[in-house]
Design a protein around this motif. Structure first.
Motif, PDB file in Angstrom:
ATOM      1  N   GLY A  76       1.043  -1.365   0.551  1.00 28.52           N
ATOM      2  CA  GLY A  76       0.544  -0.055   0.111  1.00 28.52           C
ATOM      3  C   GLY A  76       0.824   1.313  -0.111  1.00 28.52           C
TER       4      GLY A  76
ATOM      5  N   ALA B 154      -5.635   1.719  -3.047  1.00 22.05           N
ATOM      6  CA  ALA B 154      -4.030   1.003  -2.628  1.00 22.05           C
ATOM      7  C   ALA B 154      -4.725  -0.070  -1.198  1.00 22.05           C
ATOM      8  CB  ALA B 154      -3.070   1.879  -1.824  1.00 22.05           C
ATOM      9  N   ILE B 155      -5.730   0.093  -0.867  1.00 23.11           N
ATOM     10  CA  ILE B 155      -5.352  -0.430   0.664  1.00 23.11           C
ATOM     11  C   ILE B 155      -6.711  -1.510  -0.373  1.00 23.11           C
ATOM     12  CG2 ILE B 155      -7.689  -0.984   2.731  1.00 23.11           C
ATOM     13  CD1 ILE B 155      -6.658   1.923   3.746  1.00 23.11           C
TER      14      ILE B 155
ATOM     15  N   THR C 281      -4.347  -4.330  -2.256  1.00 24.03           N
ATOM     16  CA  THR C 281      -4.290  -5.970  -0.943  1.00 24.03           C
ATOM     17  C   THR C 281      -4.989  -6.254  -0.426  1.00 24.03           C
ATOM     18  OG1 THR C 281      -4.253  -4.096   0.328  1.00 24.03           O
ATOM     19  CG2 THR C 281      -2.168  -3.071  -0.236  1.00 24.03           C
TER      20      THR C 281
ATOM     21  N   THR D  36      -4.637   0.602   8.216  1.00 24.01           N
ATOM     22  CA  THR D  36      -3.112   1.003   7.292  1.00 24.01           C
ATOM     23  C   THR D  36      -3.561   2.365   6.715  1.00 24.01           C
ATOM     24  OG1 THR D  36      -3.347  -1.317   5.860  1.00 24.01           O
ATOM     25  CG2 THR D  36      -3.364   0.477   4.838  1.00 24.01           C
TER      26      THR D  36
END
Length: 293
Positions: free
Chosen positions: A141, A158-159, A162, A224
């Motif tokens: 991330g 991005a999160i 993942t 995150t």
């Protein structure tokens, strides 16, 4: 024979799938749900609960301690910590929710397709997921946000990227456990399409397992996002984010520890609540896991 097949092929509704699960939830799970609901309500009604505008600075009130005109104190710019926590909850919850919903939809579609079709499709899709899983989620991330830029949309992407393999694997395993059962075979014998079997018959049966993964990964998404903000890859100031508030608080940790304490506690409480929900749902779906532990 036709009546038996028709009864076996009758789709299980999500309401029926969750009714039994909700009846087996323990007290800690309901406590986690209550905490999440309270935080969501606080985020929604932040403009009414805040005592000051979240970005308003007051030089005279820099590093003010809790109490007086500032319920939880003021930061190094004289901004109200309580108000920034309330508005920061909006970003933490929104980023986590949109990221995990995106991963849920994409990952479940990939996993269901791989599990139902099997063969080369299964091997190809799962190998791609395994490659993504080979990278630690936080590092991956971080790299994606650094490449794309620290905007809310990019952080969500991005999160979600993942988290997608985790949903793909859980959906695939659940579909494999269901695809050879009698009701699925009855659906095939009646000529139902693969899409109808997957989404009307198998999906309701695997929803509880997917929801457990959703609640657990919501906690991961919040951590995150806070970690990215802490290292400077979160939303740009003066946007209030919990991770950014912790980062700013560490600059004055010795003289004004409350600057980092309160946003850290907010992150802890939210992550704990999602973990309580996930553990409770897991135990309600399969009580044998609770007895084994």
């Amino acid at each position: 024979m036709s009546e038996t097949a028709a009864e076996a092929a009758r789709p299980t509704t999500p309401q029926n799938a969750f009714r039994g699960v909700l009846g087996r939830l323990n007290l800690s799970t309901w406590a986690g749900i209550a905490i999440v609901v309270l935080l969501v309500l606080a985020a929604i009604f932040a403009p009414y609960l805040a005592t000051h505008p979240p970005a308003k600075q007051s030089i005279m009130d820099q590093l003010a301690p809790p109490g007086g005109g500032y319920l939880l104190g003021a930061d190094q710019f004289g901004r109200d910590i309580w108000s920034r926590l309330l508005f920061g909850a909006r970003y933490s919850l929104a980023i986590g929710l949109f990221a995990i919903l995106t991963a849920l939809v994409i990952g479940s579609l990939i996993g269901m397709t791989a599990g139902y079709r099997g063969g080369r499709t299964d091997i190809l899709l799962m190998q791609v997921m395994d490659v993504i899983l080979a990278f630690p989620s936080l590092i991956l991330g971080l790299a994606l946000v650094a490449l794309m830029g620290a905007t809310m949309t990019n952080i969500v992407i991005a999160i979600a990227f993942t988290a997608t393999p985790a949903f793909a694997r859980i959906a695939r395993a659940a579909v494999i456990a269901q695809r050879d059962r009698e009701y699925v075979q009855a659906c095939r014998a009646m000529g139902f399409s693969g899409g109808r079997i997957l989404f009307r018959h198998i999906l309701p049966a695997i929803l509880p397992e997917v929801m457990v993964m959703t609640s657990l990964w919501m906690a991961t998404a919040v951590r995150t996002e806070a970690s990215l903000a802490f290292i400077g890859l979160g939303l740009a100031p003066p946007t209030p984010t919990w991770g950014g508030m912790v980062r700013e608080g560490f600059e004055n940790i010795l003289s004004s520890f409350h600057l980092a304490l309160f946003p850290s506690l907010a992150i802890l409480i939210l992550v704990l609540a999602f973990n309580l929900i996930g553990d409770g749902l897991r135990d309600a779906i399969d009580p044998r896991l609770k007895d084994a532990s």
